[in-house]
Scaffold this motif. Structure first.
Motif, short mmCIF file in Angstrom:
data_model
loop_
_atom_site.label_atom_id
_atom_site.label_comp_id
_atom_site.label_asym_id
_atom_site.label_seq_id
_atom_site.Cartn_x
_atom_site.Cartn_y
_atom_site.Cartn_z
N VAL A 165 40.59 -57.86 -49.48
CA VAL A 165 39.57 -59.06 -49.08
C VAL A 165 38.34 -58.59 -49.72
O VAL A 165 37.78 -59.36 -50.31
CB VAL A 165 39.73 -59.25 -47.71
N ILE A 166 37.61 -57.62 -49.22
CA ILE A 166 36.11 -57.09 -49.64
C ILE A 166 36.14 -57.14 -51.23
O ILE A 166 34.89 -57.64 -51.76
CB ILE A 166 35.50 -55.72 -49.19
N ARG A 167 37.08 -56.69 -51.86
CA ARG A 167 37.03 -56.66 -53.41
C ARG A 167 37.22 -57.92 -54.16
O ARG A 167 36.63 -58.28 -54.96
CB ARG A 167 38.12 -55.92 -53.82
N HIS A 168 37.79 -59.06 -53.24
CA HIS A 168 37.84 -60.35 -53.89
C HIS A 168 36.57 -61.33 -53.20
O HIS A 168 36.70 -62.28 -53.70
CB HIS A 168 39.28 -60.77 -53.67
N TYR A 169 36.23 -61.01 -52.22
CA TYR A 169 35.18 -61.92 -51.67
C TYR A 169 33.88 -60.99 -51.21
O TYR A 169 34.41 -60.13 -50.22
CB TYR A 169 35.63 -62.93 -50.28
N ASN A 170 32.98 -61.47 -51.63
CA ASN A 170 31.82 -60.66 -51.28
C ASN A 170 30.64 -61.58 -50.51
O ASN A 170 29.50 -61.14 -50.66
CB ASN A 170 31.11 -59.48 -52.22
N GLY A 171 31.05 -62.60 -50.04
CA GLY A 171 30.08 -63.54 -49.52
C GLY A 171 29.55 -63.11 -48.11
O GLY A 171 29.71 -62.04 -47.66
N MET A 172 28.88 -64.11 -47.34
CA MET A 172 28.05 -63.91 -46.38
C MET A 172 28.89 -63.31 -45.11
O MET A 172 28.48 -62.46 -44.42
CB MET A 172 27.38 -64.95 -45.87
N PHE A 173 30.12 -63.78 -45.11
CA PHE A 173 31.06 -63.26 -43.83
C PHE A 173 32.21 -62.43 -44.46
O PHE A 173 33.28 -62.52 -43.88
CB PHE A 173 31.62 -64.61 -43.05
N ALA A 174 32.11 -61.59 -45.31
CA ALA A 174 33.02 -60.84 -45.96
C ALA A 174 33.60 -59.60 -45.23
O ALA A 174 34.80 -59.70 -44.96
CB ALA A 174 32.51 -60.03 -47.30
N ILE A 175 32.67 -59.16 -44.30
CA ILE A 175 33.37 -58.05 -43.44
C ILE A 175 34.01 -58.86 -42.25
O ILE A 175 35.13 -58.44 -41.93
CB ILE A 175 32.04 -57.06 -42.82
#
Length: 133
Positions: free
Chosen positions: A25-35
């Motif tokens: 998930v982190i590799r594909h989404y690094n937006g505000m709520f990534a974690i």
């Protein structure tokens, strides 16, 4: 095979699924709520894997119907809410203090290990109990 060893192996498998899913998930989404997104999706993936393994091999549970299995899964999930607080607390805490992805995952793995120890007792007593309520 010894029940403790089997449960430990299944906890390790679910932990790997959880952490690997978070990393994807982190590799594909690094937006505000990534974690947070990675934690939610990883927790869900690990939960399903652990439920399937626990019900079949640890508790040897057979549902009477799909509805019974669904109710059991909901109860299993509710018991997991308690242990998820521990897991997320460790992961967020390690992220806050160490500020690295690797240490965040170490915190997550420690939190999952502690949570799984507690979860077994909750599941045995409330979810997969063999005697009537």
């Amino acid at each position: 095979m010894n029940l403790t060893i089997m449960y430990s192996i299944f906890a390790l498998i679910a932990t790997i699924v959880n952490i690997a899913t978070q990393d994807i998930v982190i590799r594909h989404y690094n937006g505000m709520f990534a974690i947070l997104a990675s934690l939610i999706i990883g927790t869900g993936a690990g939960l399903v894997v652990k439920y399937v393994l626990d019900k079949r091999y640890i508790f040897r549970f057979r549902a009477d119907s799909a509805a019974h299995d669904g109710k059991t899964f909901v109860l299993y999930t509710l018991m997991g809410v308690i242990t998820t607080v521990v897991f997320w607390g460790f992961e967020f805490g390690f992220d806050f203090f160490f500020k690295t992805k690797e240490m965040r995952y170490v915190g997550g793995a420690l939190g999952l290990a502690i949570g799984y120890l507690c979860k077994y007792k909750l599941d045995k007593r409330y979810v997969f109990r063999t005697e009537p309520a």
